[in-house]
Design an enzyme around this catalytic site. Sequence first.
Site, mmCIF file in Angstrom:
data_model
loop_
_atom_site.group_PDB
_atom_site.id
_atom_site.type_symbol
_atom_site.label_atom_id
_atom_site.label_comp_id
_atom_site.label_asym_id
_atom_site.label_seq_id
_atom_site.Cartn_x
_atom_site.Cartn_y
_atom_site.Cartn_z
ATOM 1 N N LYS A 194 -10.903 5.436 -4.836
ATOM 2 C CA LYS A 194 -11.870 4.405 -5.220
ATOM 3 C C LYS A 194 -11.632 3.184 -4.351
ATOM 4 O O LYS A 194 -10.510 2.685 -4.266
ATOM 5 C CB LYS A 194 -11.693 4.016 -6.700
ATOM 6 C CG LYS A 194 -12.218 5.035 -7.692
ATOM 7 C CD LYS A 194 -13.725 5.011 -7.821
ATOM 8 C CE LYS A 194 -14.245 3.735 -8.436
ATOM 9 N NZ LYS A 194 -13.894 3.554 -9.846
ATOM 10 N N HIS A 195 -12.672 2.690 -3.714
ATOM 11 C CA HIS A 195 -12.607 1.466 -2.909
ATOM 12 C C HIS A 195 -11.460 1.488 -1.900
ATOM 13 O O HIS A 195 -10.666 0.567 -1.784
ATOM 14 C CB HIS A 195 -12.538 0.236 -3.813
ATOM 15 C CG HIS A 195 -13.823 -0.023 -4.533
ATOM 16 N ND1 HIS A 195 -14.925 -0.572 -3.917
ATOM 17 C CD2 HIS A 195 -14.193 0.234 -5.814
ATOM 18 C CE1 HIS A 195 -15.916 -0.658 -4.794
ATOM 19 N NE2 HIS A 195 -15.507 -0.165 -5.946
ATOM 20 N N ASN A 199 -0.076 -4.909 0.084
ATOM 21 C CA ASN A 199 1.179 -4.225 -0.201
ATOM 22 C C ASN A 199 0.939 -3.104 -1.219
ATOM 23 O O ASN A 199 0.081 -3.227 -2.087
ATOM 24 C CB ASN A 199 2.197 -5.212 -0.786
ATOM 25 C CG ASN A 199 2.729 -6.185 0.242
ATOM 26 O OD1 ASN A 199 3.082 -5.830 1.339
ATOM 27 N ND2 ASN A 199 2.798 -7.463 -0.147
ATOM 28 N N HIS A 247 -4.242 -1.529 6.299
ATOM 29 C CA HIS A 247 -5.233 -2.600 6.118
ATOM 30 C C HIS A 247 -6.542 -2.195 6.783
ATOM 31 O O HIS A 247 -6.552 -1.451 7.751
ATOM 32 C CB HIS A 247 -4.738 -3.909 6.739
ATOM 33 C CG HIS A 247 -3.577 -4.509 6.003
ATOM 34 N ND1 HIS A 247 -3.706 -5.124 4.776
ATOM 35 C CD2 HIS A 247 -2.257 -4.565 6.304
ATOM 36 C CE1 HIS A 247 -2.519 -5.560 4.377
ATOM 37 N NE2 HIS A 247 -1.624 -5.225 5.278
#
Length: 601
Positions: free
Chosen positions: A275-276, A441, A601
């Site tokens: 999800k996302h 993180n 990221h």
Amino acid sequence: MASTVALVSVFNKTGVIEFCQALRSANVSIISTGGTAKSLTDNKVENTQVADVTGFPEVLDGRVKTLHPKIHAGLLARMDLEHHRKDLKDHDINPIQLVAVNLYPFEDTVAKPDTTLEAALEMIDIGGVAMIRAAAKNFAHVVILVDPSDYGWVAERIKTGGVGAITLQERKELSLKAFLHTSHYDTAISQYLATGKAVPSGAVTRSYEQLFALKYGVNPHQAPATISKIKDTPFPFEVFNGTPGYINLLDALNAWQLVKELRQATGLPAAASFKHVSPAGAAVAVPLTEEEKEVYDLGAKSLTPVALAYLRARQADPMCSFGDFAAVSDVVDEETAQILKVEVSDGIIAPGFDEKALEILRQKKNGAYIVIKADPNYEAPDVEYREVYGVVFAQKRNNALITPEHITKQIISAKESGTFPPEAVRDLLVATITLKYTQSNSVGYALNGQMIGVGAGQQSRVDCVKLAGSKVRNWHLRFHPKVRGLPFKAGTKKVDKVNARVHFIENSLSPTDLELFTAPPSDDQKLSEKDKEEWLHSLKGKVSLSSDAFFPFRDSIDVGAVHGVKYVAQPGGSVQDENVVAAANEYGMIMGVTGVRLFHH
């Protein structure tokens, strides 16, 4: 000449002989130039040299061959216009319906360190580019081929139905490919001339081929949005069903890499629930206990290893997995499709699908369920690029593959604590590889081959440990007899049960939740804080914990101990490593240093 005319002029002669033989068998007349004409003639493929068509010889050392009205009028004529047809007739010009052209190898030439400017200039194609652009502009009337990989299907189509069998949409797509080809070529030339060097210094040429449009990007106001591939490279997936969105594809591509690497590292079928752009859960195929079968609402469903892996991944955090994008490492079978059929999910990516499974999935969400087939043999480029606010970032792709040796090679906890048992190595692999594809993180807890708590995207590492720990609490308390005994009314939806159980555990039952029960829980049926702490204590010494980067302070270890952590893997490298190891020793934990940071990221 025959009624259909093809112009073939190629530097890269891959497949051209076979292609032209197929054209001749379909009674297509071929015009060719220079080296192409020689190759065709040597292989006994009938062709007409361009000079015989134009009535004008090649001049200027071959710099001028095809730049002639008898060629370009044949390429640019609109055959739906009467006056165009009249012009061709008045000047004895044959229309050309197909063009196969590729260009001088400019990039290969300038890549050689001893290439002179004069040699580079001779490798700038003029006539070829002009023919490509002319044919591509007139794609409604001319089929343009710049990629030898298109020869096969085009030849087959012409053999069975003539050049008219190639649809307008297919012609348009071939035209787009042609313009991308010349754009890439022109960019390479301009960058070379700008530097004045044989190998462009600091210049990066990247050409993309647009494949399909998306409804919008991350948000509805972010339109237009598209998906492209790097020109002249394979594509890593194929959409079998549904219309994926921007975020769907980000989830799918990250989830696929995760399960592929888990499969490789553990040797077990693997699954993830995304999800996302972070995993809500991930797991490998470890058999379920009877308690897990009950808590996971398995019912009478049978489980294959692939289905088992996805069930575990989904049950790591079923509330967060609501509307997930699923990924599995192996071919989806009917049993896995049956699990997905009853879950709220947006789509799945896998290396293949059984016929029955595909039939089930294509019916899900009224036919809108997204089904994507990943290419298991696809190899991503070594360097990846990202553009943010007009700035282009480039980095080596994170191709570090986590193996059992990363977990076991350097144990830094006290010797009396022991070494990792096989089950802990497996769980730490699951956790560590999951974190590689989790927004940093990140910290994750694992047990029985599945994630039981993922903490993603927190600025403070201890907050990651606490967030993931709260999910561990909820996961484990779902096994408490009071939670398992909640008196749901017959016919209560699965998703409502999931939410109500979590609300019950968190002492936040709403009036809507209470309506799901045959009777509201009495005070003695509710979970007290003492009940929770006693139940959580039963996890002690069983749980594995991994971190995507070093622990900066011992507080993460203290929090992990509360949630049953016995085994820890982390990259190491903090100035506080000594204090962190001391904390692990206090709790009798076994801690290994992987030496690989896995920020994402």
